[in-house]
Design an enzyme around this catalytic site. Structure first.
Site, mmCIF file in Angstrom:
data_model
loop_
_atom_site.group_PDB
_atom_site.id
_atom_site.type_symbol
_atom_site.label_atom_id
_atom_site.label_comp_id
_atom_site.label_asym_id
_atom_site.label_seq_id
_atom_site.Cartn_x
_atom_site.Cartn_y
_atom_site.Cartn_z
ATOM 1 N N TRP A 96 0.819 -1.215 0.000
ATOM 2 C CA TRP A 96 0.000 0.000 0.000
ATOM 3 C C TRP A 96 0.851 1.262 0.000
ATOM 4 C CZ3 TRP A 96 -4.381 -0.136 -2.090
ATOM 5 C CH2 TRP A 96 -5.245 -1.220 -1.918
ATOM 6 N N ASP B 180 -1.335 6.567 6.242
ATOM 7 C CA ASP B 180 -2.471 5.808 5.720
ATOM 8 C C ASP B 180 -2.927 4.816 6.787
ATOM 9 O OD1 ASP B 180 -4.250 4.146 4.466
ATOM 10 O OD2 ASP B 180 -2.910 3.580 2.809
ATOM 11 N N LYS C 169 -12.393 -1.085 6.391
ATOM 12 C CA LYS C 169 -11.715 -2.027 7.277
ATOM 13 C C LYS C 169 -12.210 -1.877 8.711
ATOM 14 C CE LYS C 169 -9.135 -2.475 3.519
ATOM 15 N NZ LYS C 169 -8.178 -1.624 2.838
HETATM 16 C C1 LIG Z 1 -7.632 -1.039 1.677
HETATM 17 C C2 LIG Z 1 -6.507 -0.109 1.732
HETATM 18 C C3 LIG Z 1 -6.358 0.932 0.808
HETATM 19 C C4 LIG Z 1 -7.296 1.133 -0.368
HETATM 20 O O1 LIG Z 1 -8.525 1.548 0.037
HETATM 21 P P1 LIG Z 1 -9.630 1.933 -1.088
HETATM 22 O O2 LIG Z 1 -10.752 2.439 -0.232
HETATM 23 O O3 LIG Z 1 -9.938 0.681 -1.832
HETATM 24 O O4 LIG Z 1 -9.052 2.972 -1.943
HETATM 25 C C5 LIG Z 1 -5.294 1.787 0.956
HETATM 26 N N1 LIG Z 1 -4.411 1.640 1.959
HETATM 27 C C6 LIG Z 1 -4.524 0.642 2.864
HETATM 28 C C7 LIG Z 1 -3.520 0.532 3.959
HETATM 29 C C8 LIG Z 1 -5.570 -0.261 2.770
HETATM 30 O O5 LIG Z 1 -5.685 -1.247 3.675
#
Ligand SMILES: *Cc1c(COP(=O)(O)O)cnc(C)c1O
Length: 352
Positions: free
Chosen positions: A101, A164, A188
């Site tokens: 990511w 993030d 999540k």
């Molecule tokens: C799931 C995830 C993303 C992507 O999220 P989207 O909502 O699909 O854009 C980005 N960073 C991390 C750490 C993730 O777990």
């Protein structure tokens, strides 16, 4: 039979939240219509929006110097929005690359600014020696959802930290004041997919790059209280219900204790067995996403089949990693992890 859903995302939501949403789905607030059929500017929805924000501020102790934005586009929208909002095209930002990511975030940022990528993959020891960077901010991912890698300590730098938090927000206590900006896709640990939450220190917002889409311009969103255009109202409502549930559970501190216990249960079992393994450096093991491999990968399909028959869903690892992955976010009760460990023991005994 209880069903436990270990999906990495969209992930399970707390059962009481789903039951409440169901009970008021077609009659919200005694109005005779659903919350998703209300104007985002109606009194009832504004109350939903404000309560969600103030509960999130409470849960994370977010002060007034930070804007809290509820946006479209998931986390990835902010891979593009962050450099456009925080930097001019000629500016440089540091991106720590610890997994898939953060690598994706760095790659996207290159369209909008200079990126200095600091690769620590395969050598997380390097994190300890990290020195002050030249970039206007340092971006990192505290929980690599795919790789199962966590960075628990904030990088040691005085640059504004941009993080993030998609897969670990609200999973453990953090000091928001150590960050310039954190963002998270909702699916999540917060609510339905499509929504993302951004928490940004207002003094960092000094005008987005000219081409920045207005729906991703943080100053515009802040001024319009995340209602520059129609926000994802149902997702916002459900996120608000998750925040209420979190408060009722004892807040983030209670979640943190429970998450630690759940993760220890699973890692301890994996470590005690030669049949299963997790290759992540123990000091960087994610408490949210636990990837593991079977010593004999030929048994993978059988493992997944029998797990599903036993009510243990979505344990297949990310396609790029293979093996298994158990995502055990806030909403996963400890009973789910216990059921998984019991199943893993039985499967091992039957196959050795
Ligand atoms: C799931 C995830 C993303 C992507 O999220 P989207 O909502 O699909 O854009 C980005 N960073 C991390 C750490 C993730 O777990």
């Amino acid at each position: 039979m209880s069903v436990y859903n270990f999906c990495a995302g969209p992930a399970m939501l707390p059962a009481p939240v789903m039951a409440k949403a169901q009970s008021e789905l077609i009659n919200f607030d005694g109005l005779g219509v659903s919350v998703m059929e209300l104007s985002h500017r109606s009194k009832s929805f504004l109350a939903v929006a404000e309560t969600a924000e103030s509960n999130l501020r409470d849960l994370m102790s977010i002060g007034d110097d930070y804007a809290v934005l509820f946006t479209h586009g998931g986390a990835r929208a902010h891979f593009s929005a962050i450099p456009q909002n925080l930097l001019a095209a000629a500016d440089c930002a540091d991106y720590l690359v610890s997994g898939q990511w953060s690598e994706g975030a760095a790659k996207e940022a290159k369209k909008y600014c200079q990126v200095n990528a600091i690769d620590v993959q395969g050598n997380l020891e390097k994190l300890k020696a990290l020195s002050q960077g030249q970039g206007r901010y340092l971006h990192y991912c505290p929980n690599e959802t795919i790789d199962g890698i966590a960075i628990f300590d904030e990088p040691n730098t005085t640059q504004p930290l941009v993080a993030d938090y998609s897969s670990c927000i609200l999973g453990r206590n953090i000091d928001i004041n150590r960050y310039g900006l954190i963002y998270a896709g909702a699916q999540k640990n917060i609510g339905p997919s499509g929504l993302a939450v951004v928490i940004v220190r207002r003094d960092l917002l000094c005008g987005a790059q000219p081409q920045t889409p207005s729906i991703l311009d943080y100053q515009v969103l802040d001024a319009k209280e995340s209602m520059y255009n129609t926000p994802p109202t149902f997702a916002w409502y459900l996120a608000g219900e998750v925040f209420k549930w979190l408060k009722a559970q004892g807040g983030v501190a209670a979640m943190e204790a429970m998450n630690r216990e759940k993760a220890a249960l699973l890692y301890d079992f994996i470590d005690s067995s030669d049949f299963y393994r997790n290759g992540v450096d123990p000091s960087h093991r994610s408490e949210m996403n636990v990837p593991f491999q079977l010593a004999n990968a030929e048994l993978d399909a059988q493992f997944l089949l029998e797990a599903e028959q036993g009510g243990l869903m979505a344990l297949k690892g990310h396609r790029s990693v293979g093996g298994m992955r158990a995502s055990i976010y806030n909403a996963m009760p400890i009973e789910g992890v216990k059921a998984l460990v019991e199943f893993m023991k039985r499967f091992e005994n039957r196959n050795t």
